[in-house]
Motif scaffolding. Structure first.
Motif, PDB file in Angstrom:
ATOM      1  N   SER A 157       0.758  -0.963  -0.402  1.00  0.00           N
ATOM      2  CA  SER A 157       0.186   0.213  -0.524  1.00  0.00           C
ATOM      3  C   SER A 157       0.547   1.173   0.398  1.00  0.00           C
ATOM      4  O   SER A 157       1.851   1.231   0.147  1.00  0.00           O
ATOM      5  N   ALA A 158       0.603   2.244  -0.400  1.00  0.00           N
ATOM      6  CA  ALA A 158       0.709   3.557   0.487  1.00  0.00           C
ATOM      7  C   ALA A 158       1.784   3.923   1.406  1.00  0.00           C
ATOM      8  O   ALA A 158       2.500   5.038   1.793  1.00  0.00           O
ATOM      9  N   LEU A 159       2.098   3.238   2.717  1.00  0.00           N
ATOM     10  CA  LEU A 159       2.378   2.872   3.835  1.00  0.00           C
ATOM     11  C   LEU A 159       3.843   2.300   3.251  1.00  0.00           C
ATOM     12  O   LEU A 159       4.821   2.336   4.661  1.00  0.00           O
ATOM     13  N   LYS A 160       3.886   1.737   1.994  1.00  0.00           N
ATOM     14  CA  LYS A 160       5.198   1.077   1.599  1.00  0.00           C
ATOM     15  C   LYS A 160       6.668   1.810   2.389  1.00  0.00           C
ATOM     16  O   LYS A 160       7.756   1.066   3.088  1.00  0.00           O
ATOM     17  N   ARG A 161       6.584   3.152   2.210  1.00  0.00           N
ATOM     18  CA  ARG A 161       8.055   3.246   2.692  1.00  0.00           C
ATOM     19  C   ARG A 161       7.740   4.188   4.007  1.00  0.00           C
ATOM     20  O   ARG A 161       8.879   4.600   4.609  1.00  0.00           O
ATOM     21  N   VAL A 162       6.857   3.818   4.731  1.00  0.00           N
ATOM     22  CA  VAL A 162       7.024   4.802   6.037  1.00  0.00           C
ATOM     23  C   VAL A 162       7.136   3.315   7.387  1.00  0.00           C
ATOM     24  O   VAL A 162       6.740   3.071   8.406  1.00  0.00           O
ATOM     25  N   ASP A 205      -5.144   8.013   8.597  1.00  0.00           N
ATOM     26  CA  ASP A 205      -5.494   7.328   6.633  1.00  0.00           C
ATOM     27  C   ASP A 205      -4.736   6.446   7.211  1.00  0.00           C
ATOM     28  O   ASP A 205      -4.331   6.015   6.297  1.00  0.00           O
ATOM     29  N   GLU A 206      -3.117   6.563   7.777  1.00  0.00           N
ATOM     30  CA  GLU A 206      -2.349   5.083   7.679  1.00  0.00           C
ATOM     31  C   GLU A 206      -2.818   3.731   8.981  1.00  0.00           C
ATOM     32  O   GLU A 206      -2.712   2.836   8.738  1.00  0.00           O
ATOM     33  N   LYS A 207      -4.001   4.818  10.294  1.00  0.00           N
ATOM     34  CA  LYS A 207      -4.402   3.588  10.765  1.00  0.00           C
ATOM     35  C   LYS A 207      -5.927   3.145  10.241  1.00  0.00           C
ATOM     36  O   LYS A 207      -5.537   1.566   9.996  1.00  0.00           O
ATOM     37  N   ALA A 208      -5.576   3.784   8.878  1.00  0.00           N
ATOM     38  CA  ALA A 208      -7.337   2.934   8.563  1.00  0.00           C
ATOM     39  C   ALA A 208      -6.353   2.180   6.919  1.00  0.00           C
ATOM     40  O   ALA A 208      -7.038   0.424   6.899  1.00  0.00           O
ATOM     41  N   ILE A 209      -4.943   2.247   6.971  1.00  0.00           N
ATOM     42  CA  ILE A 209      -4.564   1.375   6.058  1.00  0.00           C
ATOM     43  C   ILE A 209      -4.355   0.210   6.476  1.00  0.00           C
ATOM     44  O   ILE A 209      -4.591  -0.957   6.445  1.00  0.00           O
ATOM     45  N   GLU A 212      -7.242  -2.272   7.260  1.00  0.00           N
ATOM     46  CA  GLU A 212      -7.759  -2.828   6.466  1.00  0.00           C
ATOM     47  C   GLU A 212      -6.407  -4.089   6.159  1.00  0.00           C
ATOM     48  O   GLU A 212      -6.898  -5.669   5.854  1.00  0.00           O
ATOM     49  N   ALA A 213      -5.151  -3.967   6.610  1.00  0.00           N
ATOM     50  CA  ALA A 213      -4.121  -4.648   6.025  1.00  0.00           C
ATOM     51  C   ALA A 213      -4.036  -6.173   7.446  1.00  0.00           C
ATOM     52  O   ALA A 213      -4.580  -7.385   7.262  1.00  0.00           O
ATOM     53  N   PRO A 226      -2.835  -8.659  -1.913  1.00  0.00           N
ATOM     54  CA  PRO A 226      -1.998  -6.466  -1.594  1.00  0.00           C
ATOM     55  C   PRO A 226      -3.551  -5.527  -2.290  1.00  0.00           C
ATOM     56  O   PRO A 226      -3.945  -5.973  -2.624  1.00  0.00           O
ATOM     57  N   PHE A 227      -2.820  -4.555  -1.807  1.00  0.00           N
ATOM     58  CA  PHE A 227      -3.869  -2.952  -1.697  1.00  0.00           C
ATOM     59  C   PHE A 227      -3.218  -3.388  -3.497  1.00  0.00           C
ATOM     60  O   PHE A 227      -2.089  -2.845  -4.566  1.00  0.00           O
ATOM     61  N   THR A 228      -4.283  -2.789  -4.136  1.00  0.00           N
ATOM     62  CA  THR A 228      -4.583  -1.824  -5.664  1.00  0.00           C
ATOM     63  C   THR A 228      -5.089  -0.255  -4.921  1.00  0.00           C
ATOM     64  O   THR A 228      -5.821  -0.012  -4.164  1.00  0.00           O
TER      65      THR A 228
END
Length: 333
Positions: A157-162, A205-209, A212-213, A226-228
């Motif tokens: 997801s968009a969290l990959k870098r953090v 936003d990060e908590k929501a992802i 979901e993970a 995986p997320f899309t």
């Protein structure tokens, strides 16, 4: 929040310790561990502790065993697990034994293992395969905690870098928060979907992802889900910029990672339903004019999208020819 008032945690820690080393320490009663305990909400550390002393410190309900991450994807490295089980059972015969998968490294190629891991996903796949062949059939374990799956889901997801603080450790607080959410639900069977606690430094936003993970890992523990971009956008967790821009207020020149991810997707033209992405901002005409200037790359692609002004005073990007459709039903998000 899950209904437990008396929670006691103990960690017998040796950095990078594998199963064979744990067995050797147990055999020799070696004072090689740092013992980290939390029985009242605060952590305490003791050094030069033996496995026997750590296990004897509490009447444990669960004892969790774990391999070192580099070796967790190599089935042959699990050969001494039965021996470790025997030692632990002799010290705590009433405790349930669980296995914890750990998680794949971001920089998996740095792991000293043969054959080397080709990527983080390859490391994850091999870890799960080893657990399925070496741990799942062992009836001494009542449960396997697939934290690796929750982390790997989030890494798509968009969290990959953090998600990581370096090539091999989860970030603080986000990465550890994600792992804790998964373990809490997997261990207790109680959903963390509505948990109120969010550590400082983790956005909604990060908590929501993260949630979901975790949900996907609970439902499919041995399979990467995986997320899309489209799925994430439908969860309303990747807005561009701030939800509201006051007159004269400037946007930060350093967008958050999830914002950079969305801009990257928009720059690349987007695919399929991911094109219907909202970029909303409320405020005065001056603020809206400023916002237009800050999204030039989005507005230069009229063949993909058009700017639609809603009655609410917000701007929203939608599919050309489909102004009535939006992934953001609530203006300003």
């Amino acid at each position: 929040e899950l209904g437990y008032d008396d929670v006691r945690i103990g960690v017998l820690y040796i950095g990078g310790c594998d199963v064979a080393t744990h067995v050797q320490c147990a055999k020799n009663d070696s004072p090689a561990y740092e013992y980290r305990s939390n029985v009242d909400g605060t952590w305490k550390n003791l050094t030069n502790v033996t496995m026997r002393e750590g296990i004897a410190s509490e009447d444990w309900d669960y004892i969790v065993l774990q391999h070192s991450a580099p070796k967790a994807g190599v089935p042959a490295e699990y050969a001494k697990v039965p021996e470790l089980i025997d030692h632990v059972k002799s010290l705590a015969p009433g405790a349930e034994l669980l296995w914890h998968t750990g998680f794949a490294w971001r920089d998996a190629s740095n792991a000293s293992v043969e054959p080397p891991y080709e990527s983080s996903e390859d490391m994850y796949n091999r870890m799960i395969a080893a657990v399925k062949s070496e741990i799942v059939p062992n009836q001494s374990f009542t449960k396997v905690l697939y934290t690796a799956t929750a982390v790997q889901n989030a890494a798509t997801s968009a969290l990959k870098r953090v998600l990581y603080r370096d090539g091999a450790h989860l970030s603080i607080p986000l990465g550890r928060y994600l792992a804790s959410l998964y373990v809490a639900q997997a261990l207790t069977g109680k959903s963390v979907a509505d948990i109120a606690y969010t550590p400082e430094g983790v956005s909604e936003d990060e908590k929501a992802i993260a949630l979901e993970a975790v949900k996907r890992a609970i439902e499919h523990p041995q399979e990467l889900m995986p997320f899309t971009g489209d799925e994430v956008f439908h969860r309303n967790v990747l807005p561009v910029g701030r939800s509201r821009l006051r007159e004269g207020q400037r946007q930060s020149r350093h967008p958050r990672p999830h914002q950079r991810e969305l801009v990257r997707r928009l720059r690349s033209g987007l695919q399929g339903t991911e094109r219907r992405v909202g970029a909303c901002v409320s405020g005065s005409e001056q603020a809206e004019s400023q916002r237009r200037k800050q999204l030039p790359l989005l507005l230069q692609r009229p063949e993909l999208r058009q700017l639609h002004r809603q009655q609410s005073g917000s701007f929203q990007l939608v599919d050309k020819g489909k102004p009535e459709q939006s992934l953001y039903p609530r203006p300003g998000l």
